[in-house]
Design a protein around this motif. Sequence first.
Motif, PDB file in Angstrom:
ATOM      1  N   LEU A   1      23.788   3.180  -4.371  1.00  0.00           N
ATOM      2  CA  LEU A   1      22.670   2.348  -4.781  1.00  0.00           C
ATOM      3  C   LEU A   1      21.914   2.980  -5.937  1.00  0.00           C
ATOM      4  O   LEU A   1      21.590   4.168  -5.905  1.00  0.00           O
ATOM      5  N   ASP A   2      21.622   2.182  -6.963  1.00  0.00           N
ATOM      6  CA  ASP A   2      20.750   2.680  -8.017  1.00  0.00           C
ATOM      7  C   ASP A   2      19.288   2.386  -7.692  1.00  0.00           C
ATOM      8  O   ASP A   2      18.388   2.974  -8.282  1.00  0.00           O
ATOM      9  N   GLN A   3      19.072   1.472  -6.738  1.00  0.00           N
ATOM     10  CA  GLN A   3      17.731   1.238  -6.216  1.00  0.00           C
ATOM     11  C   GLN A   3      17.864   0.593  -4.842  1.00  0.00           C
ATOM     12  O   GLN A   3      18.884  -0.013  -4.524  1.00  0.00           O
ATOM     13  N   LYS A   4      16.841   0.747  -4.017  1.00  0.00           N
ATOM     14  CA  LYS A   4      16.905   0.199  -2.665  1.00  0.00           C
ATOM     15  C   LYS A   4      16.887  -1.331  -2.689  1.00  0.00           C
ATOM     16  O   LYS A   4      16.323  -1.939  -3.593  1.00  0.00           O
ATOM     17  N   ILE A   5      17.486  -1.920  -1.665  1.00  0.00           N
ATOM     18  CA  ILE A   5      17.600  -3.368  -1.561  1.00  0.00           C
ATOM     19  C   ILE A   5      16.358  -3.937  -0.873  1.00  0.00           C
ATOM     20  O   ILE A   5      15.986  -3.475   0.211  1.00  0.00           O
ATOM     21  N   PRO A   6      15.711  -4.942  -1.473  1.00  0.00           N
ATOM     22  CA  PRO A   6      14.516  -5.525  -0.853  1.00  0.00           C
ATOM     23  C   PRO A   6      14.855  -6.371   0.373  1.00  0.00           C
ATOM     24  O   PRO A   6      15.666  -7.294   0.298  1.00  0.00           O
ATOM     25  N   VAL A   7      14.256  -6.045   1.503  1.00  0.00           N
ATOM     26  CA  VAL A   7      14.513  -6.727   2.769  1.00  0.00           C
ATOM     27  C   VAL A   7      13.179  -7.018   3.453  1.00  0.00           C
ATOM     28  O   VAL A   7      12.320  -6.134   3.559  1.00  0.00           O
ATOM     29  N   GLY A   8      12.987  -8.255   3.904  1.00  0.00           N
ATOM     30  CA  GLY A   8      11.806  -8.606   4.669  1.00  0.00           C
ATOM     31  C   GLY A   8      11.907  -8.076   6.089  1.00  0.00           C
ATOM     32  O   GLY A   8      13.006  -7.875   6.610  1.00  0.00           O
ATOM     33  N   ILE A   9      10.767  -7.850   6.722  1.00  0.00           N
ATOM     34  CA  ILE A   9      10.786  -7.307   8.076  1.00  0.00           C
ATOM     35  C   ILE A   9       9.484  -7.673   8.788  1.00  0.00           C
ATOM     36  O   ILE A   9       8.419  -7.769   8.154  1.00  0.00           O
ATOM     37  N   SER A  10       9.570  -7.910  10.075  1.00  0.00           N
ATOM     38  CA  SER A  10       8.369  -8.137  10.874  1.00  0.00           C
ATOM     39  C   SER A  10       7.507  -6.874  10.838  1.00  0.00           C
ATOM     40  O   SER A  10       7.991  -5.767  11.112  1.00  0.00           O
ATOM     41  N   SER A  11       6.237  -7.044  10.527  1.00  0.00           N
ATOM     42  CA  SER A  11       5.347  -5.891  10.310  1.00  0.00           C
ATOM     43  C   SER A  11       5.301  -4.948  11.499  1.00  0.00           C
ATOM     44  O   SER A  11       5.220  -3.723  11.332  1.00  0.00           O
ATOM     45  N   CYS A  12       5.344  -5.489  12.717  1.00  0.00           N
ATOM     46  CA  CYS A  12       5.234  -4.648  13.910  1.00  0.00           C
ATOM     47  C   CYS A  12       6.390  -3.663  14.018  1.00  0.00           C
ATOM     48  O   CYS A  12       6.245  -2.602  14.635  1.00  0.00           O
ATOM     49  N   LEU A  13       7.542  -3.980  13.393  1.00  0.00           N
ATOM     50  CA  LEU A  13       8.699  -3.092  13.465  1.00  0.00           C
ATOM     51  C   LEU A  13       8.505  -1.839  12.609  1.00  0.00           C
ATOM     52  O   LEU A  13       9.214  -0.846  12.791  1.00  0.00           O
ATOM     53  N   LEU A  14       7.552  -1.892  11.691  1.00  0.00           N
ATOM     54  CA  LEU A  14       7.245  -0.716  10.867  1.00  0.00           C
ATOM     55  C   LEU A  14       6.106   0.102  11.466  1.00  0.00           C
ATOM     56  O   LEU A  14       5.630   1.055  10.851  1.00  0.00           O
ATOM     57  N   GLY A  15       5.676  -0.288  12.677  1.00  0.00           N
ATOM     58  CA  GLY A  15       4.612   0.455  13.340  1.00  0.00           C
ATOM     59  C   GLY A  15       3.227  -0.084  13.063  1.00  0.00           C
ATOM     60  O   GLY A  15       2.233   0.509  13.518  1.00  0.00           O
ATOM     61  N   GLU A  16       3.127  -1.196  12.348  1.00  0.00           N
ATOM     62  CA  GLU A  16       1.816  -1.776  12.078  1.00  0.00           C
ATOM     63  C   GLU A  16       1.282  -2.423  13.366  1.00  0.00           C
ATOM     64  O   GLU A  16       2.008  -3.138  14.064  1.00  0.00           O
ATOM     65  N   GLN A  17       0.031  -2.200  13.659  1.00  0.00           N
ATOM     66  CA  GLN A  17      -0.567  -2.658  14.916  1.00  0.00           C
ATOM     67  C   GLN A  17      -1.079  -4.088  14.760  1.00  0.00           C
ATOM     68  O   GLN A  17      -2.279  -4.348  14.694  1.00  0.00           O
ATOM     69  N   VAL A  18      -0.132  -5.009  14.739  1.00  0.00           N
ATOM     70  CA  VAL A  18      -0.452  -6.417  14.469  1.00  0.00           C
ATOM     71  C   VAL A  18      -0.106  -7.339  15.629  1.00  0.00           C
ATOM     72  O   VAL A  18      -0.307  -8.547  15.530  1.00  0.00           O
ATOM     73  N   ARG A  19       0.381  -6.804  16.734  1.00  0.00           N
ATOM     74  CA  ARG A  19       0.722  -7.660  17.863  1.00  0.00           C
ATOM     75  C   ARG A  19      -0.538  -8.170  18.547  1.00  0.00           C
ATOM     76  O   ARG A  19      -1.632  -7.642  18.330  1.00  0.00           O
ATOM     77  N   TYR A  20      -0.375  -9.168  19.386  1.00  0.00           N
ATOM     78  CA  TYR A  20      -1.524  -9.847  19.992  1.00  0.00           C
ATOM     79  C   TYR A  20      -2.441  -8.869  20.747  1.00  0.00           C
ATOM     80  O   TYR A  20      -3.654  -9.061  20.826  1.00  0.00           O
ATOM     81  N   ASN A  21      -1.859  -7.786  21.275  1.00  0.00           N
ATOM     82  CA  ASN A  21      -2.644  -6.817  22.048  1.00  0.00           C
ATOM     83  C   ASN A  21      -3.016  -5.576  21.237  1.00  0.00           C
ATOM     84  O   ASN A  21      -3.468  -4.582  21.796  1.00  0.00           O
ATOM     85  N   GLY A  22      -2.801  -5.643  19.940  1.00  0.00           N
ATOM     86  CA  GLY A  22      -3.128  -4.506  19.078  1.00  0.00           C
ATOM     87  C   GLY A  22      -2.040  -3.453  19.028  1.00  0.00           C
ATOM     88  O   GLY A  22      -2.230  -2.398  18.420  1.00  0.00           O
ATOM     89  N   GLY A  23      -0.898  -3.733  19.638  1.00  0.00           N
ATOM     90  CA  GLY A  23       0.206  -2.775  19.655  1.00  0.00           C
ATOM     91  C   GLY A  23       1.208  -3.018  18.538  1.00  0.00           C
ATOM     92  O   GLY A  23       0.979  -3.810  17.613  1.00  0.00           O
ATOM     93  N   HIS A  24       2.334  -2.310  18.615  1.00  0.00           N
ATOM     94  CA  HIS A  24       3.402  -2.444  17.623  1.00  0.00           C
ATOM     95  C   HIS A  24       4.743  -2.288  18.330  1.00  0.00           C
ATOM     96  O   HIS A  24       4.810  -2.012  19.525  1.00  0.00           O
ATOM     97  N   LYS A  25       5.810  -2.462  17.596  1.00  0.00           N
ATOM     98  CA  LYS A  25       7.172  -2.287  18.126  1.00  0.00           C
ATOM     99  C   LYS A  25       7.987  -1.468  17.124  1.00  0.00           C
ATOM    100  O   LYS A  25       9.052  -1.890  16.682  1.00  0.00           O
ATOM    101  N   ARG A  26       7.474  -0.303  16.783  1.00  0.00           N
ATOM    102  CA  ARG A  26       8.096   0.537  15.750  1.00  0.00           C
ATOM    103  C   ARG A  26       9.582   0.753  16.023  1.00  0.00           C
ATOM    104  O   ARG A  26       9.983   1.163  17.100  1.00  0.00           O
ATOM    105  N   SER A  27      10.393   0.482  14.992  1.00  0.00           N
ATOM    106  CA  SER A  27      11.842   0.639  15.100  1.00  0.00           C
ATOM    107  C   SER A  27      12.289   1.927  14.417  1.00  0.00           C
ATOM    108  O   SER A  27      12.198   2.053  13.190  1.00  0.00           O
TER     109      SER A  27
END
Length: 324
Positions: free
Chosen positions: A9-35
Amino acid sequence: MPDIKPLVLDQKIPVGISSCLLGEQVRYNGGHKRSRYCLEVLSDCFSYHPFCPEMAIGLGVPREPIRLVAEGDDLPKALGTVDASIDVTDKLLDAGRKVGRERVDLRGYILMKGSPSCGMERVKVYHPNGMPNTAGSGIFVRALRESNPVLPIEEEARLNDPVLRDNFIARVFAYDDWKRSVEADPSYHNLIQFHSRQKYLLMAHHYKGYRELGRFLAEAHQLPLPEAMQRYIVSFMEHMTHRASRKTHTNVLMHLLGYLKKSLDSDCKQELLEGIEQYRLGQVPLVVPLALLKHYLKRYGSEYVCEQTYLNPYPHELGLRNYI
């Protein structure tokens, strides 16, 4: 002597992702699902663009959970679990359509499983009385698919399955190739060249689709170029959603072996055949016969066969073919 170049790769590939999978605390209970897999492995190849549709439509944190509700065969709606008068269906549909139409830079999308907005499949749907009804897909992802049907999507949890993982990542890299080589520089020549190097990867995923697209391209020059490109990529990406199996990989390996039949002596040919048969029987992973095949293709293969993306559909550092 032709060479089989690893995918770099000469540059990373742009990919969308659910924010909670990156550890962002956006779930209904303030939690996340970090992958960990997304953050610690795929992040070497992917540039993530996080999005939480529920936050985007104005639902805060913490918030009342929503769920899918449907009566009979009606399409599910996204309603509040406590207050059923809260209906965010149209807002989530609009969010999905907006991302599908505007984020044309994305090559794939990784979703949170089971979510009434982002779940790709098997999301619980309830009767209005609260009893379980059936299962479906999230509202946001439903609109995203309709707006951009060629975009590869997958749930993060399903990436634990080696075959599904290989399927999704191969589709992302193939779509990136399309974006860079054909969409960025449209021509019938580039369309044919794309198919030429992707044909054995396509064959591994869907032999019928491989045959159909070959026939389509034989007459494609009679169509306006934008129509030919659109019809091709829609069909190509649909065929690529089929999962490659040991049977289909074995078929491709035998086809590639055919390019060497006049160059190899009987002992080398027998060694290759034994490796392919061991793979077909499930005794070794795909990387074993493929490594041997690539060794001989580097020495005796033509430039055409050495350029096949099937040989290196994604960076070998991911190690995906060690498990299929």
